[in-house]
Scaffold this motif. Structure first.
Motif, PDB file in Angstrom:
ATOM      1  N   GLN A   1      33.247  35.039   9.066  1.00 50.48           N
ATOM      2  CA  GLN A   1      33.922  34.517  10.254  1.00 50.48           C
ATOM      3  C   GLN A   1      34.233  35.649  11.226  1.00 50.48           C
ATOM      4  O   GLN A   1      34.649  36.741  10.825  1.00 50.48           O
ATOM      5  CB  GLN A   1      35.225  33.822   9.842  1.00 50.48           C
ATOM      6  N   GLY A   2      34.034  35.388  12.503  1.00 50.03           N
ATOM      7  CA  GLY A   2      34.356  36.364  13.532  1.00 50.03           C
ATOM      8  C   GLY A   2      34.792  35.666  14.806  1.00 50.03           C
ATOM      9  O   GLY A   2      34.460  34.504  15.040  1.00 50.03           O
ATOM     10  N   GLY A   3      35.539  36.385  15.642  1.00 49.75           N
ATOM     11  CA  GLY A   3      35.966  35.770  16.890  1.00 49.75           C
ATOM     12  C   GLY A   3      36.816  36.681  17.744  1.00 49.75           C
ATOM     13  O   GLY A   3      37.060  37.852  17.429  1.00 49.75           O
ATOM     14  N   TRP A   4      37.265  36.119  18.845  1.00 49.94           N
ATOM     15  CA  TRP A   4      38.103  36.804  19.825  1.00 49.94           C
ATOM     16  C   TRP A   4      39.312  35.927  20.113  1.00 49.94           C
ATOM     17  O   TRP A   4      39.182  34.739  20.413  1.00 49.94           O
ATOM     18  CB  TRP A   4      37.327  37.063  21.113  1.00 49.94           C
ATOM     19  N   LEU A   5      40.507  36.503  20.004  1.00 54.92           N
ATOM     20  CA  LEU A   5      41.755  35.797  20.271  1.00 54.92           C
ATOM     21  C   LEU A   5      42.481  36.530  21.390  1.00 54.92           C
ATOM     22  O   LEU A   5      42.889  37.681  21.224  1.00 54.92           O
ATOM     23  CB  LEU A   5      42.609  35.754  19.010  1.00 54.92           C
ATOM     24  N   ASN A   6      42.619  35.874  22.543  1.00 52.89           N
ATOM     25  CA  ASN A   6      43.226  36.485  23.720  1.00 52.89           C
ATOM     26  C   ASN A   6      44.720  36.213  23.755  1.00 52.89           C
ATOM     27  O   ASN A   6      45.147  35.065  23.648  1.00 52.89           O
ATOM     28  CB  ASN A   6      42.557  35.937  24.981  1.00 52.89           C
ATOM     29  N   TYR A   7      45.533  37.267  23.895  1.00 49.36           N
ATOM     30  CA  TYR A   7      46.985  37.075  23.940  1.00 49.36           C
ATOM     31  C   TYR A   7      47.611  37.585  25.243  1.00 49.36           C
ATOM     32  O   TYR A   7      48.844  37.682  25.337  1.00 49.36           O
ATOM     33  CB  TYR A   7      47.651  37.758  22.737  1.00 49.36           C
ATOM     34  N   GLY A   8      46.806  37.870  26.241  1.00 49.84           N
ATOM     35  CA  GLY A   8      47.349  38.289  27.531  1.00 49.84           C
ATOM     36  C   GLY A   8      46.235  38.577  28.516  1.00 49.84           C
ATOM     37  O   GLY A   8      45.225  39.188  28.171  1.00 49.84           O
ATOM     38  N   ARG A   9      46.408  38.139  29.747  1.00 50.90           N
ATOM     39  CA  ARG A   9      45.386  38.329  30.776  1.00 50.90           C
ATOM     40  C   ARG A   9      46.055  38.422  32.136  1.00 50.90           C
ATOM     41  O   ARG A   9      47.017  37.717  32.423  1.00 50.90           O
ATOM     42  CB  ARG A   9      44.400  37.163  30.755  1.00 50.90           C
ATOM     43  N   GLU A  10      45.540  39.319  32.973  1.00 52.54           N
ATOM     44  CA  GLU A  10      46.017  39.430  34.343  1.00 52.54           C
ATOM     45  C   GLU A  10      44.872  39.833  35.246  1.00 52.54           C
ATOM     46  O   GLU A  10      43.923  40.498  34.810  1.00 52.54           O
ATOM     47  CB  GLU A  10      47.158  40.446  34.445  1.00 52.54           C
ATOM     48  N   GLY A  11      44.933  39.400  36.500  1.00 52.89           N
ATOM     49  CA  GLY A  11      43.879  39.710  37.453  1.00 52.89           C
ATOM     50  C   GLY A  11      44.446  40.237  38.756  1.00 52.89           C
ATOM     51  O   GLY A  11      45.599  39.955  39.117  1.00 52.89           O
ATOM     52  N   GLN A  12      43.629  41.003  39.458  1.00 49.31           N
ATOM     53  CA  GLN A  12      44.034  41.532  40.754  1.00 49.31           C
ATOM     54  C   GLN A  12      42.805  41.820  41.588  1.00 49.31           C
ATOM     55  O   GLN A  12      41.709  41.996  41.072  1.00 49.31           O
ATOM     56  CB  GLN A  12      44.850  42.823  40.586  1.00 49.31           C
ATOM     57  N   ARG A  13      42.993  41.862  42.917  1.00 52.22           N
ATOM     58  CA  ARG A  13      41.923  42.250  43.816  1.00 52.22           C
ATOM     59  C   ARG A  13      41.889  43.762  43.906  1.00 52.22           C
ATOM     60  O   ARG A  13      42.914  44.419  44.051  1.00 52.22           O
ATOM     61  CB  ARG A  13      42.148  41.654  45.199  1.00 52.22           C
ATOM     62  N   SER A  14      40.696  44.319  43.792  1.00 51.73           N
ATOM     63  CA  SER A  14      40.548  45.762  43.793  1.00 51.73           C
ATOM     64  C   SER A  14      39.383  46.164  44.674  1.00 51.73           C
ATOM     65  O   SER A  14      38.445  45.384  44.901  1.00 51.73           O
ATOM     66  CB  SER A  14      40.327  46.270  42.365  1.00 51.73           C
ATOM     67  N   CYS A  15      39.449  47.393  45.192  1.00 50.29           N
ATOM     68  CA  CYS A  15      38.396  47.904  46.060  1.00 50.29           C
ATOM     69  C   CYS A  15      37.271  48.499  45.230  1.00 50.29           C
ATOM     70  O   CYS A  15      37.513  49.255  44.283  1.00 50.29           O
ATOM     71  CB  CYS A  15      38.974  48.958  47.003  1.00 50.29           C
ATOM     72  N   LEU A  16      36.035  48.147  45.567  1.00 49.23           N
ATOM     73  CA  LEU A  16      34.875  48.692  44.885  1.00 49.23           C
ATOM     74  C   LEU A  16      34.411  49.945  45.634  1.00 49.23           C
ATOM     75  O   LEU A  16      34.003  49.884  46.786  1.00 49.23           O
ATOM     76  CB  LEU A  16      33.750  47.659  44.840  1.00 49.23           C
ATOM     77  N   GLY A  17      34.492  51.084  44.971  1.00 46.54           N
ATOM     78  CA  GLY A  17      34.111  52.346  45.604  1.00 46.54           C
ATOM     79  C   GLY A  17      35.329  53.177  45.969  1.00 46.54           C
ATOM     80  O   GLY A  17      36.484  52.767  45.768  1.00 46.54           O
ATOM     81  N   THR A  18      35.067  54.366  46.535  1.00 44.60           N
ATOM     82  CA  THR A  18      36.142  55.315  46.840  1.00 44.60           C
ATOM     83  C   THR A  18      36.221  55.648  48.317  1.00 44.60           C
ATOM     84  O   THR A  18      36.858  56.632  48.704  1.00 44.60           O
ATOM     85  CB  THR A  18      35.932  56.610  46.038  1.00 44.60           C
ATOM     86  N   ALA A  19      35.565  54.868  49.155  1.00 44.34           N
ATOM     87  CA  ALA A  19      35.603  55.131  50.595  1.00 44.34           C
ATOM     88  C   ALA A  19      37.019  54.921  51.128  1.00 44.34           C
ATOM     89  O   ALA A  19      37.788  54.121  50.591  1.00 44.34           O
ATOM     90  CB  ALA A  19      34.625  54.207  51.306  1.00 44.34           C
ATOM     91  N   PRO A  20      37.375  55.624  52.219  1.00 47.07           N
ATOM     92  CA  PRO A  20      38.727  55.471  52.777  1.00 47.07           C
ATOM     93  C   PRO A  20      39.045  54.035  53.168  1.00 47.07           C
ATOM     94  O   PRO A  20      40.172  53.581  53.031  1.00 47.07           O
ATOM     95  CB  PRO A  20      38.703  56.394  53.997  1.00 47.07           C
ATOM     96  N   HIS A  21      38.064  53.334  53.678  1.00 46.93           N
ATOM     97  CA  HIS A  21      38.256  51.934  54.045  1.00 46.93           C
ATOM     98  C   HIS A  21      37.502  51.061  53.041  1.00 46.93           C
ATOM     99  O   HIS A  21      36.327  51.290  52.766  1.00 46.93           O
ATOM    100  CB  HIS A  21      37.757  51.676  55.458  1.00 46.93           C
ATOM    101  N   CYS A  22      38.186  50.039  52.537  1.00 53.22           N
ATOM    102  CA  CYS A  22      37.588  49.198  51.495  1.00 53.22           C
ATOM    103  C   CYS A  22      36.595  48.224  52.119  1.00 53.22           C
ATOM    104  O   CYS A  22      36.966  47.338  52.891  1.00 53.22           O
ATOM    105  CB  CYS A  22      38.691  48.429  50.768  1.00 53.22           C
ATOM    106  N   ARG A  23      35.321  48.400  51.791  1.00 50.46           N
ATOM    107  CA  ARG A  23      34.288  47.523  52.313  1.00 50.46           C
ATOM    108  C   ARG A  23      34.050  46.308  51.427  1.00 50.46           C
ATOM    109  O   ARG A  23      33.712  45.232  51.903  1.00 50.46           O
ATOM    110  CB  ARG A  23      32.971  48.292  52.465  1.00 50.46           C
ATOM    111  N   VAL A  24      34.199  46.511  50.116  1.00 48.26           N
ATOM    112  CA  VAL A  24      33.938  45.428  49.165  1.00 48.26           C
ATOM    113  C   VAL A  24      35.119  45.309  48.213  1.00 48.26           C
ATOM    114  O   VAL A  24      35.533  46.304  47.602  1.00 48.26           O
ATOM    115  CB  VAL A  24      32.646  45.693  48.356  1.00 48.26           C
TER     116      VAL A  24
END
Length: 260
Positions: free
Chosen positions: A93-116
């Motif tokens: 038997q095997g599996g995944w049991l999730n006990y906490g989750r959170e989400g946020q918007r984040s900038c993709l890349g390191t440019a001064p202005h967030c393009r994506v």
């Protein structure tokens, strides 16, 4: 690190446990009415291989409950029958049991202005794999079973893109983890709904020993670009209610007895 103070949470699974107990108690008489006479000794043997999957709803206990409210996840298992009528089996038997989750918007890349911008999901969960014996007893067409397993489990915090219970593994990173031995046991009923398919209802208990782990909000971004960790440490034990299906693989399914 010291445990942060948290408001007590109302356990939501107690009514479910009572309901499941009533369902298990009623399943035997109902099955006996629809099953007809019990199978005789000339019944065809059960297929040797069975596979199944369940949805698990977990309730932490003890010190683990002070940090984690509830858990939900998926389990998959395989059974190898070791005798003709399926009383003794080997269960993996095997599996995944999730006990906490959170989400946020984040900038993709390191440019001064967030393009994506992307949806960044951080999930805390338990990945486990265990093996051990399972014993079963026919009750008309219904089969009652119990098992005991030993294996390994990993408490992991993963961050990735557009995740739900588990972040998208493409581009995901494991930020924190702690592994060790897991001992688990469970009981349940398998109720046939088709010649090869059975409904699987059960309860289980998992003991992971004392672990280090993160909870929701335990991983933070510091101003210097590093990560901050609010690590909890406690015995990590829980109960779980599971609902799923079991399917016989290969061979000729029985007509007069259950397919577990």
């Amino acid at each position: 690190m010291p445990l942060s103070s948290r408001h007590p949470r109302r356990p939501i699974l107690r009514p479910s446990c009572v309901a499941l107990a009533g369902l298990l108690a009623a399943a035997g008489p109902v099955s006996a009415q629809i099953a007809g006479p019990p199978p005789d000794s000339t019944a065809a043997p059960l297929p040797r291989w069975h596979v199944g999957g369940t949805v698990d709803a977990g309730q932490p206990v003890g010190a683990f409950k002070r940090n984690v409210n509830n858990a939900v996840g998926l389990q998959a298992y395989g059974l190898l029958r070791l005798d003709r009528i399926g009383v003794i089996s080997l269960r993996l038997q095997g599996g995944w049991l999730n006990y906490g989750r959170e989400g946020q918007r984040s900038c993709l890349g390191t440019a001064p202005h967030c393009r994506v911008t992307v949806n960044l999901t951080t999930a805390n969960g338990i990945l486990s794999l265990a093996v051990g014996p399972q014993l079963a007893m026919p009750l008309g067409r219904v089969r009652a079973y119990g098992y005991g397993l030993v294996g390994m489990s990993r408490f992991a915090t993963l961050s990735g893109l557009d995740g739900r219970l588990v972040p998208d593994l493409v581009g995901a990173s494991e930020n924190f983890a702690d592994g060790g031995v897991v001992l688990s046991g469970g009981v349940g009923l398998q109720i046939p709904v088709h010649r090869r398919t059975s409904l699987d209802l059960g309860v289980s208990y998992e003991s992971h020993g004392t672990r280090n782990y993160l909870i929701k909000g335990g991983l933070t971004d510091r101003s210097d670009g590093s990560l901050g960790f609010d690590i909890k440490r406690s015995p990590a034990n829980l109960y779980a209610i599971r609902v799923g299906v079991s399917i016989a693989m290969g061979g000729r399914p029985q007509r007069s007895s259950s397919t577990p």
